[in-house]
Design an enzyme around this catalytic site. Sequence first.
Site, PDB file in Angstrom:
ATOM      1  N   ASP A  47       0.841  -1.209   0.000  1.00  0.00           N
ATOM      2  CA  ASP A  47       0.000   0.000   0.000  1.00  0.00           C
ATOM      3  C   ASP A  47       0.867   1.246   0.000  1.00  0.00           C
ATOM      4  O   ASP A  47       1.847   1.340   0.744  1.00  0.00           O
ATOM      5  CB  ASP A  47      -0.892   0.031   1.236  1.00  0.00           C
ATOM      6  CG  ASP A  47      -1.600   1.375   1.378  1.00  0.00           C
ATOM      7  OD1 ASP A  47      -2.565   1.612   0.625  1.00  0.00           O
ATOM      8  OD2 ASP A  47      -1.161   2.190   2.215  1.00  0.00           O
ATOM      9  N   TYR A  52       3.350  10.119  -0.631  1.00  0.00           N
ATOM     10  CA  TYR A  52       4.561   9.601   0.001  1.00  0.00           C
ATOM     11  C   TYR A  52       5.794   9.894  -0.870  1.00  0.00           C
ATOM     12  O   TYR A  52       6.015   9.250  -1.891  1.00  0.00           O
ATOM     13  CB  TYR A  52       4.445   8.104   0.258  1.00  0.00           C
ATOM     14  CG  TYR A  52       3.255   7.702   1.097  1.00  0.00           C
ATOM     15  CD1 TYR A  52       2.572   8.615   1.896  1.00  0.00           C
ATOM     16  CD2 TYR A  52       2.801   6.384   1.095  1.00  0.00           C
ATOM     17  CE1 TYR A  52       1.480   8.240   2.655  1.00  0.00           C
ATOM     18  CE2 TYR A  52       1.714   5.998   1.861  1.00  0.00           C
ATOM     19  CZ  TYR A  52       1.053   6.930   2.632  1.00  0.00           C
ATOM     20  OH  TYR A  52      -0.035   6.543   3.386  1.00  0.00           O
ATOM     21  N   LYS A  78      -3.822   5.648  -3.517  1.00  0.00           N
ATOM     22  CA  LYS A  78      -4.840   6.562  -3.021  1.00  0.00           C
ATOM     23  C   LYS A  78      -5.094   7.703  -3.998  1.00  0.00           C
ATOM     24  O   LYS A  78      -4.271   7.985  -4.878  1.00  0.00           O
ATOM     25  CB  LYS A  78      -4.418   7.087  -1.642  1.00  0.00           C
ATOM     26  CG  LYS A  78      -4.155   5.949  -0.637  1.00  0.00           C
ATOM     27  CD  LYS A  78      -3.692   6.449   0.701  1.00  0.00           C
ATOM     28  CE  LYS A  78      -3.442   5.281   1.654  1.00  0.00           C
ATOM     29  NZ  LYS A  78      -2.163   4.600   1.355  1.00  0.00           N
ATOM     30  N   VAL A 228      -0.520   1.411  13.660  1.00  0.00           N
ATOM     31  CA  VAL A 228      -0.729   0.559  14.843  1.00  0.00           C
ATOM     32  C   VAL A 228       0.283   0.848  15.945  1.00  0.00           C
ATOM     33  O   VAL A 228       0.095   0.443  17.095  1.00  0.00           O
ATOM     34  CB  VAL A 228      -0.703  -0.943  14.482  1.00  0.00           C
ATOM     35  CG1 VAL A 228      -1.864  -1.278  13.558  1.00  0.00           C
ATOM     36  CG2 VAL A 228       0.623  -1.351  13.864  1.00  0.00           C
ATOM     37  N   PHE A 229       1.364   1.569  15.622  1.00  0.00           N
ATOM     38  CA  PHE A 229       2.313   2.019  16.643  1.00  0.00           C
ATOM     39  C   PHE A 229       2.002   3.445  17.087  1.00  0.00           C
ATOM     40  O   PHE A 229       2.779   4.045  17.815  1.00  0.00           O
ATOM     41  CB  PHE A 229       3.750   1.959  16.110  1.00  0.00           C
ATOM     42  CG  PHE A 229       4.243   0.574  15.768  1.00  0.00           C
ATOM     43  CD1 PHE A 229       4.030  -0.497  16.621  1.00  0.00           C
ATOM     44  CD2 PHE A 229       4.935   0.354  14.589  1.00  0.00           C
ATOM     45  CE1 PHE A 229       4.491  -1.768  16.314  1.00  0.00           C
ATOM     46  CE2 PHE A 229       5.408  -0.917  14.268  1.00  0.00           C
ATOM     47  CZ  PHE A 229       5.188  -1.982  15.137  1.00  0.00           C
ATOM     48  N   ALA A 236       8.791   2.142  19.921  1.00  0.00           N
ATOM     49  CA  ALA A 236      10.047   2.514  20.560  1.00  0.00           C
ATOM     50  C   ALA A 236      10.434   1.504  21.628  1.00  0.00           C
ATOM     51  O   ALA A 236       9.591   0.869  22.260  1.00  0.00           O
ATOM     52  CB  ALA A 236       9.917   3.902  21.178  1.00  0.00           C
TER      53      ALA A 236
END
Length: 330
Positions: A47, A52, A78, A228-229, A236
């Site tokens: 994706d 980007y 996108k 998700v982080f 970290a």
Amino acid sequence: MSGKRIGFASSIGFGGSTVGTLYRSMSDRQAEEALRAAYDAGLRYFDTAPLYGYGLSELRFGRFLRSVPRESFTLSTKVGRYLVPPRGETVDQGIWANALPLKPVFDYSYDGTMRSFEQSASRFGFASFDILYIHDADRFNHGAHYDRIFGQAMDGCYRALDELRSAGDIRAIGVGVNESDVATRFLRAADFDAIMIAGRYTLLQQDALTDLVPEATAKGVELVAVGVFNSGILAASAANAAGSTYNYGSIPPEIAEKARKLREVCDAHTVPLQAAAIQFPLRQPAISAVVIGMGSAKEVAQNNEWAKWPIPPALWADLRSAGLLRADAP
């Protein structure tokens, strides 16, 4: 609703922001090595987005993905922005360390969507995509103009994407946003196949359980979890957690404290916090895939290890008992 399943080729996806030089530069060779490592490790969902690296990520994806069988992977990009030469205008590259010298233009119109699709096809070298997501049509990006942008996205983007889906140029229509109520509003407005939700179904936050997950479940729409982080705080190590970020900004004290408690429970079960962060969203039946940004073969190997890390059921029970997960989270 369309009722068809997309059939993601893997439940862990390779996100293209890092090879688009998010925060740090990298060479074409490094990007190629990361993409090759992901494919060899069994990741088959890729994706990215025009944003980007201002087209750089799509170029790098296309160069690699044209070297493997097209039927072997799921591909999404996108719409909502296209790229133009700046023609003397100074362009802020923002969080991109070494973006291409182009200017991104927000455009949710019908013509702008078709222009974005055509540009992406040219950068990839592909005539069609599995999924096109309407990108960033939310409050996080548009603030007070959000309602107007929503209307434009439905009148323009959705109409164009529906035509592309009917013609077989794309298999599925999605929305990629940062707020679960915005995603839910899109779901209720038209016939979508997938929703990519950033940071709203994670170990830290399960806001999407309030509205998005029930709506998607009822309509048979697949969810893809990204962020998700929460942009870094859950990725970290304990040693550098204080210098990390939360949703691309500074970390509020209450979020830092919750992350610390999450880490303590994970440590008690000898489970890396990162492993729990990757695997937790996939315990939700409505979520079909988790997409993670990766910028090197080493990062691919590490994320793949975390994705397969054995997690005892007692860990999830302890997180719930400690009030760190919502009671309705699977």
